[in-house]
Motif scaffolding. Structure first.
Motif, mmCIF file in Angstrom:
data_model
loop_
_atom_site.group_PDB
_atom_site.id
_atom_site.type_symbol
_atom_site.label_atom_id
_atom_site.label_comp_id
_atom_site.label_asym_id
_atom_site.label_seq_id
_atom_site.Cartn_x
_atom_site.Cartn_y
_atom_site.Cartn_z
ATOM 1 N N LEU A 177 0.805 -1.224 0.000
ATOM 2 C CA LEU A 177 0.000 0.000 0.000
ATOM 3 C C LEU A 177 0.839 1.275 0.000
ATOM 4 O O LEU A 177 0.288 2.375 -0.062
ATOM 5 N N ASP A 178 2.154 1.148 0.060
ATOM 6 C CA ASP A 178 2.998 2.352 0.083
ATOM 7 C C ASP A 178 2.825 3.190 -1.175
ATOM 8 O O ASP A 178 2.932 4.411 -1.133
ATOM 9 N N THR A 179 2.577 2.551 -2.323
ATOM 10 C CA THR A 179 2.510 3.304 -3.573
ATOM 11 C C THR A 179 1.087 3.675 -3.974
ATOM 12 O O THR A 179 0.713 3.587 -5.137
ATOM 13 N N LEU A 180 0.298 4.099 -3.005
ATOM 14 C CA LEU A 180 -0.985 4.729 -3.308
ATOM 15 C C LEU A 180 -0.710 6.063 -4.013
ATOM 16 O O LEU A 180 0.438 6.505 -4.065
ATOM 17 N N PRO A 181 -1.732 6.719 -4.568
ATOM 18 C CA PRO A 181 -1.482 7.901 -5.410
ATOM 19 C C PRO A 181 -0.656 9.007 -4.759
ATOM 20 O O PRO A 181 -0.007 9.786 -5.465
ATOM 21 N N HIS A 182 -0.655 9.095 -3.419
ATOM 22 C CA HIS A 182 0.068 10.186 -2.772
ATOM 23 C C HIS A 182 1.528 9.835 -2.474
ATOM 24 O O HIS A 182 2.257 10.653 -1.925
ATOM 25 N N ASN A 183 1.965 8.639 -2.847
ATOM 26 C CA ASN A 183 3.335 8.211 -2.569
ATOM 27 C C ASN A 183 4.364 9.095 -3.276
ATOM 28 O O ASN A 183 4.204 9.445 -4.449
ATOM 29 N N GLY A 184 5.416 9.445 -2.552
ATOM 30 C CA GLY A 184 6.426 10.346 -3.099
ATOM 31 C C GLY A 184 7.127 9.795 -4.315
ATOM 32 O O GLY A 184 7.424 10.530 -5.273
ATOM 33 N N ALA A 185 7.436 8.493 -4.322
ATOM 34 C CA ALA A 185 8.124 7.898 -5.466
ATOM 35 C C ALA A 185 7.235 7.925 -6.706
ATOM 36 O O ALA A 185 7.717 8.169 -7.819
ATOM 37 N N VAL A 186 5.948 7.676 -6.527
ATOM 38 C CA VAL A 186 5.014 7.723 -7.654
ATOM 39 C C VAL A 186 4.938 9.135 -8.218
ATOM 40 O O VAL A 186 5.003 9.349 -9.440
ATOM 41 N N ILE A 187 4.815 10.107 -7.338
ATOM 42 C CA ILE A 187 4.728 11.501 -7.777
ATOM 43 C C ILE A 187 6.012 11.931 -8.471
ATOM 44 O O ILE A 187 5.992 12.608 -9.508
ATOM 45 N N THR A 188 7.150 11.511 -7.925
ATOM 46 C CA THR A 188 8.434 11.833 -8.544
ATOM 47 C C THR A 188 8.546 11.199 -9.926
ATOM 48 O O THR A 188 8.970 11.847 -10.895
ATOM 49 N N LEU A 189 8.161 9.933 -10.044
ATOM 50 C CA LEU A 189 8.223 9.240 -11.330
ATOM 51 C C LEU A 189 7.371 9.933 -12.377
ATOM 52 O O LEU A 189 7.799 10.123 -13.525
ATOM 53 N N LEU A 190 6.158 10.320 -11.997
ATOM 54 C CA LEU A 190 5.285 11.000 -12.945
ATOM 55 C C LEU A 190 5.833 12.371 -13.320
ATOM 56 O O LEU A 190 5.712 12.807 -14.474
ATOM 57 N N ALA A 191 6.465 13.049 -12.353
ATOM 58 C CA ALA A 191 7.080 14.352 -12.653
ATOM 59 C C ALA A 191 8.241 14.190 -13.630
ATOM 60 O O ALA A 191 8.408 14.986 -14.562
ATOM 61 N N ILE A 192 9.052 13.152 -13.431
ATOM 62 C CA ILE A 192 10.196 12.911 -14.313
ATOM 63 C C ILE A 192 9.726 12.613 -15.740
ATOM 64 O O ILE A 192 10.300 13.114 -16.710
#
Length: 465
Positions: free
Chosen positions: A414-429
């Protein structure tokens, strides 16, 4: 109960608005303060909203930047160099040729897996592999929206928590609590790895086939990727050498050069130890060497793309949003875990079962989901409940190695729910939005890893370790 609802309201808003494209840098502090205010109303306690913002949120946000900004900065510069020198294109060409057409997903996933299993941070892997993946997908006219989940599958799943020996922090945290090592429960780790890798590839391959059959191509995207003359690309050997150097030097520095050292001046002057800074120092040195290698082996190509100064400037600017997004999530998570509702949730998780494997898995995963951090949720769960889990394990004859592997794999659910920092970083990259890629990211990093965790709990019940 009202204190719990306050946490849930804040978390749901963070996930929903983050999914809709709102800035996490703005949302995280606002919703953290909202949770604190609602908790105060629910419990009748005092709350100091400004103190919550400046002393809890900002202090922890700044602490994360202090610890990890070098990785984001150097990783972004390294990724930019790989892009503008044509190294990314060269690796993409070589990989496509060797694996054959239609194997682009495998190439991206395995590339990320090799880098992260070599000890490179998943954030650095995202920066380094994105230009390679973009070149590969663009060349084969494959949907770009499937690139982030491919990177996430290779970097955020089995090499982070499951594969025996991985040096990622999620696999090392349980060691200090259970007295295990990085290779704990190898059979369970290999089984979880296979479920995540082949399950994720099965899902993405089917999504890719369906998209291609429907005529979907790479798509129109505003990208700041360099256009490099194909005739001037570096050889594969020149292109891959900086990546190999980063992995090798990171290993050498952490396992040989710094290992066993603990100079007195670190404790007397800086109030720290070599074990605390060894991983950071090793990766900083490795990335610097990788950057210098890539630069000096491609001086002419760098000059043709605007020169060293522009590369450094673009890489530096690219790192800012990524680190601030993730740091904001860390600040949010630390505010939430200081609230009464969080304590109630944590205590409730431990009462769900008398089986330490089940309670350990649920508590690690749920707390990781609330904080938006796999390592954060795992650390909190084990700091709070490790003694209880071990006592239950002793009574049931369950090995600590099994607890190590199960809690590690669980925190990557559950760590990679939409608010997860790594997910947000990946989408930003990658320049994409949640609505473009998150469903596939979530399947590869939430659903399938959770299935893997359930599977190894069942195996461990029969004494398989």
């Amino acid at each position: 109960m009202l204190a719990v609802i306050a946490v849930i309201i804040s978390l749901v808003l963070l996930m929903y608005l983050g999914y809709k494209g709102w800035s996490i840098v703005l949302l995280a502090p606002v919703l953290a303060i909202l949770a604190a205010g609602l908790t105060a109303i629910a419990t009748g306690g005092d709350v100091h909203l400004l103190a919550t913002y400046t002393e809890t949120f900002m202090t922890n946000m700044a602490g994360y930047v202090k610890s990890y900004f070098p990785f984001f900065l150097l990783g972004a510069i390294f990724g930019k160099l790989m892009e503008i020198t044509g190294s990314a294109n060269s690796i993409a060409n070589f990989t496509t040729k060797k694996l054959g057409p239609g194997k682009e997903l495998w190439a991206i996933v395995l590339s990320c897996a090799v880098i992260t299993y070599g000890g490179v941070s998943l954030f650095v892997a995202a920066f380094a592999i994105y230009p390679i993946g973009a070149a590969m997908f663009r060349r084969s006219n494959l949907p770009k929206r499937l690139l982030p989940p491919a990177i996430a599958l290779g970097a955020f799943t089995f090499t982070m928590t499951a594969i025996p020996g991985t040096p990622q922090i999620q696999n090392t945290i349980p060691m200090q609590f259970f007295g295990t090592d990085a290779f704990a429960a190898p059979v369970l780790g290999i089984v979880a790895t296979c479920i995540m890798l082949f399950g994720g590839m099965f899902w993405l391959s089917n999504r890719m086939k369906k998209a291609v059959k429907n005529g979907e191509g790479y798509g129109e995207h505003v990208e700041n990727l360099a256009v490099v003359d194909e005739s001037k690309l570096p050889s594969f050997g020149v292109a891959i050498l900086p990546i190999v150097a980063v992995i090798a030097i990171n290993f050498i520095m952490s396992k040989i050069v710094f290992a066993g050292q603990n100079p007195e001046w670190l404790e007397t002057q800086y109030n720290t130890t070599m074990s605390a800074v060894m991983g950071t120092w090793s990766l900083i040195i490795a990335l610097i060497v990788g950057i210098l290698l890539c630069l000096f082996m491609n001086l002419r190509r760098v000059a043709e793309q605007g020169g060293v100064i522009n590369v450094l400037k673009d890489g530096t600017q690219g790192s800012f949003l990524a680190v601030l997004n993730t740091a904001s999530e860390v600040g949010y998570g630390n505010v939430i875990k200081s609230l009464a509702g969080y304590g109630i949730i944590a205590a409730g998780l431990m009462s769900l079962s008398d089986n330490p494997m089940v309670t350990g898995a649920i508590s690690s995963s749920v707390l990781a989901g609330i904080t938006g951090s796999a390592s954060g949720g795992l650390s909190i769960a084990l700091s709070s409940f490790a003694d209880q889990l071990m006592a239950q394990a002793d009574a049931m004859g369950i090995s600590y190695e099994a607890l190590h592997r199960i809690t590690a794999v669980a925190c990557g659910g559950l760590d990679t729910l939409p608010h997860n920092g790594a997910v947000i970083t990946l989408l930003a990259i990658t320049g994409l939005r949640h609505k473009d890629s998150y469903v596939n990211i979530g399947m590869c990093t939430v659903v399938i890893p959770s299935i893997a965790c359930i599977a190894i709990i069942i195996l461990a019940t029969f004494g398989i370790c």
